[in-house]
Scaffold this motif. Structure first.
Motif, PDB file in Angstrom:
ATOM      1  N   VAL A  54      73.461 159.538  38.191  1.00  0.00           N
ATOM      2  CA  VAL A  54      72.966 159.190  36.765  1.00  0.00           C
ATOM      3  C   VAL A  54      71.495 159.588  36.559  1.00  0.00           C
ATOM      4  O   VAL A  54      71.275 159.876  35.513  1.00  0.00           O
ATOM      5  CB  VAL A  54      73.163 157.254  36.806  1.00  0.00           C
ATOM      6  CG1 VAL A  54      72.540 156.912  35.396  1.00  0.00           C
ATOM      7  CG2 VAL A  54      74.760 157.214  36.747  1.00  0.00           C
ATOM      8  N   VAL A  55      70.866 159.195  37.467  1.00  0.00           N
ATOM      9  CA  VAL A  55      69.383 159.595  37.102  1.00  0.00           C
ATOM     10  C   VAL A  55      69.072 160.964  37.176  1.00  0.00           C
ATOM     11  O   VAL A  55      68.163 161.426  36.365  1.00  0.00           O
ATOM     12  CB  VAL A  55      68.595 158.937  38.403  1.00  0.00           C
ATOM     13  CG1 VAL A  55      66.739 159.121  37.949  1.00  0.00           C
ATOM     14  CG2 VAL A  55      68.450 157.388  38.185  1.00  0.00           C
ATOM     15  N   PHE A  56      69.896 161.784  37.871  1.00  0.00           N
ATOM     16  CA  PHE A  56      69.854 163.047  37.791  1.00  0.00           C
ATOM     17  C   PHE A  56      69.920 163.633  36.276  1.00  0.00           C
ATOM     18  O   PHE A  56      68.985 164.703  35.954  1.00  0.00           O
ATOM     19  CB  PHE A  56      71.001 163.835  38.618  1.00  0.00           C
ATOM     20  CG  PHE A  56      70.568 165.299  38.805  1.00  0.00           C
ATOM     21  CD1 PHE A  56      69.643 165.686  39.545  1.00  0.00           C
ATOM     22  CD2 PHE A  56      71.550 166.115  38.327  1.00  0.00           C
ATOM     23  CE1 PHE A  56      69.358 167.382  39.545  1.00  0.00           C
ATOM     24  CE2 PHE A  56      71.411 167.693  38.412  1.00  0.00           C
ATOM     25  CZ  PHE A  56      70.654 168.263  39.229  1.00  0.00           C
ATOM     26  N   GLY A  57      70.598 163.074  35.496  1.00  0.00           N
ATOM     27  CA  GLY A  57      70.730 163.375  34.296  1.00  0.00           C
ATOM     28  C   GLY A  57      69.722 163.087  33.446  1.00  0.00           C
ATOM     29  O   GLY A  57      69.067 163.911  32.641  1.00  0.00           O
ATOM     30  N   PHE A  58      68.732 162.157  33.569  1.00  0.00           N
ATOM     31  CA  PHE A  58      67.551 161.820  33.048  1.00  0.00           C
ATOM     32  C   PHE A  58      66.380 162.871  33.670  1.00  0.00           C
ATOM     33  O   PHE A  58      65.470 163.336  32.831  1.00  0.00           O
ATOM     34  CB  PHE A  58      66.859 160.378  33.266  1.00  0.00           C
ATOM     35  CG  PHE A  58      65.726 160.314  32.942  1.00  0.00           C
ATOM     36  CD1 PHE A  58      65.799 159.834  31.547  1.00  0.00           C
ATOM     37  CD2 PHE A  58      64.556 160.106  33.525  1.00  0.00           C
ATOM     38  CE1 PHE A  58      64.437 159.393  30.814  1.00  0.00           C
ATOM     39  CE2 PHE A  58      63.335 159.887  32.973  1.00  0.00           C
ATOM     40  CZ  PHE A  58      63.100 159.509  31.556  1.00  0.00           C
ATOM     41  N   MET A  59      66.358 163.291  34.884  1.00  0.00           N
ATOM     42  CA  MET A  59      65.471 164.442  35.386  1.00  0.00           C
ATOM     43  C   MET A  59      65.427 165.565  34.918  1.00  0.00           C
ATOM     44  O   MET A  59      64.843 166.579  34.762  1.00  0.00           O
ATOM     45  CB  MET A  59      65.672 164.220  37.223  1.00  0.00           C
ATOM     46  CG  MET A  59      65.097 163.101  37.612  1.00  0.00           C
ATOM     47  SD  MET A  59      65.357 162.730  39.598  1.00  0.00           S
ATOM     48  CE  MET A  59      64.377 164.229  39.914  1.00  0.00           C
ATOM     49  N   SER A  60      66.902 166.018  34.305  1.00  0.00           N
ATOM     50  CA  SER A  60      67.279 167.033  33.777  1.00  0.00           C
ATOM     51  C   SER A  60      66.452 167.278  32.418  1.00  0.00           C
ATOM     52  O   SER A  60      66.326 168.340  31.834  1.00  0.00           O
ATOM     53  CB  SER A  60      68.784 167.166  33.556  1.00  0.00           C
ATOM     54  OG  SER A  60      69.441 167.514  34.785  1.00  0.00           O
ATOM     55  N   ILE A  61      66.459 166.009  31.755  1.00  0.00           N
ATOM     56  CA  ILE A  61      65.735 166.104  30.417  1.00  0.00           C
ATOM     57  C   ILE A  61      64.121 166.245  30.543  1.00  0.00           C
ATOM     58  O   ILE A  61      63.598 167.487  29.782  1.00  0.00           O
ATOM     59  CB  ILE A  61      65.998 164.475  29.761  1.00  0.00           C
ATOM     60  CG1 ILE A  61      67.215 164.154  29.549  1.00  0.00           C
ATOM     61  CG2 ILE A  61      65.048 164.507  28.308  1.00  0.00           C
ATOM     62  CD1 ILE A  61      67.496 162.953  28.986  1.00  0.00           C
ATOM     63  N   GLY A 250      68.684 170.891  28.282  1.00  0.00           N
ATOM     64  CA  GLY A 250      69.112 169.709  27.565  1.00  0.00           C
ATOM     65  C   GLY A 250      70.549 169.479  27.395  1.00  0.00           C
ATOM     66  O   GLY A 250      71.183 168.054  27.720  1.00  0.00           O
ATOM     67  N   LEU A 251      71.508 170.579  27.233  1.00  0.00           N
ATOM     68  CA  LEU A 251      72.892 170.483  27.084  1.00  0.00           C
ATOM     69  C   LEU A 251      73.501 170.071  28.648  1.00  0.00           C
ATOM     70  O   LEU A 251      74.409 169.278  28.767  1.00  0.00           O
ATOM     71  CB  LEU A 251      73.536 171.670  26.876  1.00  0.00           C
ATOM     72  CG  LEU A 251      73.370 171.901  25.306  1.00  0.00           C
ATOM     73  CD1 LEU A 251      73.875 173.372  24.939  1.00  0.00           C
ATOM     74  CD2 LEU A 251      74.349 171.054  24.509  1.00  0.00           C
ATOM     75  N   ASN A 252      72.734 170.593  29.729  1.00  0.00           N
ATOM     76  CA  ASN A 252      73.255 170.314  31.209  1.00  0.00           C
ATOM     77  C   ASN A 252      73.004 168.655  31.066  1.00  0.00           C
ATOM     78  O   ASN A 252      73.827 168.092  32.011  1.00  0.00           O
ATOM     79  CB  ASN A 252      72.155 171.087  31.915  1.00  0.00           C
ATOM     80  CG  ASN A 252      72.792 172.447  32.385  1.00  0.00           C
ATOM     81  OD1 ASN A 252      73.997 172.525  32.056  1.00  0.00           O
ATOM     82  ND2 ASN A 252      72.063 173.356  32.754  1.00  0.00           N
ATOM     83  N   SER A 253      71.739 168.262  30.634  1.00  0.00           N
ATOM     84  CA  SER A 253      71.656 166.737  30.880  1.00  0.00           C
ATOM     85  C   SER A 253      72.853 165.923  30.103  1.00  0.00           C
ATOM     86  O   SER A 253      73.267 164.882  30.393  1.00  0.00           O
ATOM     87  CB  SER A 253      70.289 166.372  30.247  1.00  0.00           C
ATOM     88  OG  SER A 253      70.072 164.891  30.303  1.00  0.00           O
ATOM     89  N   ILE A 254      73.041 166.521  28.887  1.00  0.00           N
ATOM     90  CA  ILE A 254      73.903 165.720  27.910  1.00  0.00           C
ATOM     91  C   ILE A 254      75.341 165.690  28.712  1.00  0.00           C
ATOM     92  O   ILE A 254      76.039 164.889  28.569  1.00  0.00           O
ATOM     93  CB  ILE A 254      74.152 166.355  26.566  1.00  0.00           C
ATOM     94  CG1 ILE A 254      72.856 166.277  25.659  1.00  0.00           C
ATOM     95  CG2 ILE A 254      75.357 165.664  25.835  1.00  0.00           C
ATOM     96  CD1 ILE A 254      72.729 166.750  24.504  1.00  0.00           C
ATOM     97  N   THR A 255      75.835 166.852  29.225  1.00  0.00           N
ATOM     98  CA  THR A 255      77.058 167.100  29.911  1.00  0.00           C
ATOM     99  C   THR A 255      77.108 166.108  31.267  1.00  0.00           C
ATOM    100  O   THR A 255      78.173 165.548  31.658  1.00  0.00           O
ATOM    101  CB  THR A 255      77.449 168.547  30.511  1.00  0.00           C
ATOM    102  OG1 THR A 255      76.309 169.148  31.077  1.00  0.00           O
ATOM    103  CG2 THR A 255      77.544 169.269  29.106  1.00  0.00           C
ATOM    104  N   THR A 256      75.899 166.217  31.976  1.00  0.00           N
ATOM    105  CA  THR A 256      75.892 165.177  33.213  1.00  0.00           C
ATOM    106  C   THR A 256      76.210 163.846  32.766  1.00  0.00           C
ATOM    107  O   THR A 256      76.871 163.004  33.148  1.00  0.00           O
ATOM    108  CB  THR A 256      74.592 165.565  33.764  1.00  0.00           C
ATOM    109  OG1 THR A 256      74.266 166.800  33.958  1.00  0.00           O
ATOM    110  CG2 THR A 256      74.257 164.456  35.142  1.00  0.00           C
TER     111      THR A 256
END
Length: 454
Positions: A54-61, A250-256
């Protein structure tokens, strides 16, 4: 200029490999840290393991903005150095670094006042949320340093000095691996220890990377007075050139986040399994990606210098070398999928979900190298529109509808199949972009490009 001569005269295969090795080592060490972090946190339970995803998605941002300013300024810098304009290269380096640090500080402030909504939006289940909230708090405080570290590292890569970036990234990653068990278990901090370890390692990496510029080891210089020569148009050029990276990350984060939300319907085991699969699959792909990142400064320098034949040869070598690496990596992932998943979470349900997803990912990764090389080619040569289209296709525009449709039609099986299907569809769309680019590229070298926007 010794570095200039090296970038335009060294045989391209040797040059790409030379520039790739530090990047590959950095990415491998960083990914080993990510996998070790996942394994350590996995010992706290399935919910804690899901929180890492879950936090990996935020780190991707955070990474998305760092890459936008880093790849944007780096691409401009490489072409300016190819034109032997080191002063303007320094202005762009200073502006890119400053903008990324300010952006990271803004993420910190926004996140600090919206912690609960952010954790919820990232796809946490009620049982995952407490772990995710604790972990993300430390990531927030590290955001300005994390964001600008990505920028500094990308500028170093585009200058052809990936070896300097490797020192900073590796030091931080090794420190993180060492501190994780100490903070988490020896000091009894649990998942808070994992967050603190990450924050400290990011600060150390940032200090080392910044020191490379301040000690004069780079072609471009970071000086406060350079900002006086910067204009809004320069910032706009950096952001426009780096926009494909922001779009991709950004899209990687959204998709995560979307993937976590879809998996949450099937419980914490599904969230944990797909998180583990993402980490393992990216570890395999990172070596091929390192080859591509070694290609980027070669493309930027030689395009700026008008060395078009070298650009063609470098692209051909990159695509073939990356494909050979992916073939080996995908074979390992497919054959050893079950024991690999078991390393990170000894939960039969997690393993069952993860094995099928990992094998599908392994097969689909065989399609990635040519698509990756074309995407990097466009961004490195300043072809913003084409780079943006290609970035959005592979990272989200195909994956998001595939995920939503397949999840609705096939449930958990559809979630496992969405990413591989989107990669399959993206290839016949991406290849024509590369064909058109090289048809339009002059066949003969020119004295160099004097582009006002670089």
């Amino acid at each position: 200029m010794k570095q200039y001569e090296r970038m335009i005269t060294t045989p391209v295969s040797r040059l790409v490999l030379t520039l790739s090795v530090p990047t590959i080592i950095s990415m491998l060490v960083t990914n080993i840290y990510n996998l070790a972090d996942t394994a350590f946190v996995g010992q706290l339970g399935t919910s804690a393991s899901g929180a890492v995803g879950v936090v990996f998605g935020f780190m991707s941002i955070i990474q998305a903005f760092g890459f936008m300013f880093g790849q944007g300024s780096g691409s401009v810098i490489a072409r300016l150095l190819g034109c032997r304009d080191s002063d303007r290269a320094s202005y762009n380096a200073t502006l890119g670094f400053t903008a990324s640090f300010v952006c990271g500080a803004a993420i910190l402030l926004i996140g600090a006042f919206n912690l609960d909504p952010i954790v919820s939006a990232l796809g946490s289940t009620p049982t995952i949320a407490p772990y995710a909230k604790t972990y993300i708090t430390y990531i927030l405080f590290a955001a300005p340093f994390m964001c600008s570290s990505f920028t500094l590292n990308n500028i170093l890569r585009y200058e052809g000095r990936a070896d300097l970036g490797m020192i900073g990234l590796m030091t931080g990653a090794v420190l993180n691996i060492a501190c994780d068990p100490i903070f988490m278990f020896l000091l009894g901090m649990g998942i808070a220890g994992a967050g603190l370890s990450t924050a400290i390692s990011q600060l150390v990496s940032w200090t080392i990377l910044l020191g490379m510029f301040l000690r004069g080891k780079t072609e471009s210089k970071l000086r406060p007075r350079n900002l006086k020569s910067c204009t809004p148009a320069m910032l706009g050029n950096i952001m426009a050139t780096g926009f494909p990276s922001l779009l991709r990350q950004g899209l990687n984060s959204i998709t995560t986040v979307l993937l976590n939300s879809c998996c949450a319907v099937y419980g914490d085991a599904a969230v944990a399994a797909m998180s583990i699969v993402s980490r393992i699959a990216f570890f395999s792909f990172s070596i091929a990606l390192g080859i591509g990142q070694g290609f980027q400064p070669v493309a930027g320098f030689n395009y700026g210098a008008g060395k078009y034949r070298r650009l063609r040869n470098a692209f051909r070598f990159t695509a073939i070398a990356a494909e050979c690496i992916i073939l080996v990596g995908s074979t390992v992932l497919f054959v050893f999928a079950e024991p690999l998943i078991g390393i990170f979470r000894d939960d039969p349900e997690v393993i069952e979900i993860g094995v099928r997803a990992l094998r599908l990912q392994a097969l689909s990764q065989l399609l990635l190298p040519p698509c990756m090389a074309i995407e990097m080619l466009f961004q490195s040569t300043g072809k913003r529109l084409g780079a943006s289209i290609l970035s959005s296709l592979r990272s989200g525009l195909l994956f998001i509808p595939a995920l939503l449709i397949l999840a609705s039609l096939r449930g958990l099986s559809g979630i496992q199949e969405a990413q591989p299907l989107s990669l399959l569809i993206s290839m016949p769309i991406t290849i024509p972009f590369g064909i058109v680019f090289f048809r339009r590229l002059p066949k003969e070298d020119s004295p160099g490009i004097q582009d006002g926007k670089a």
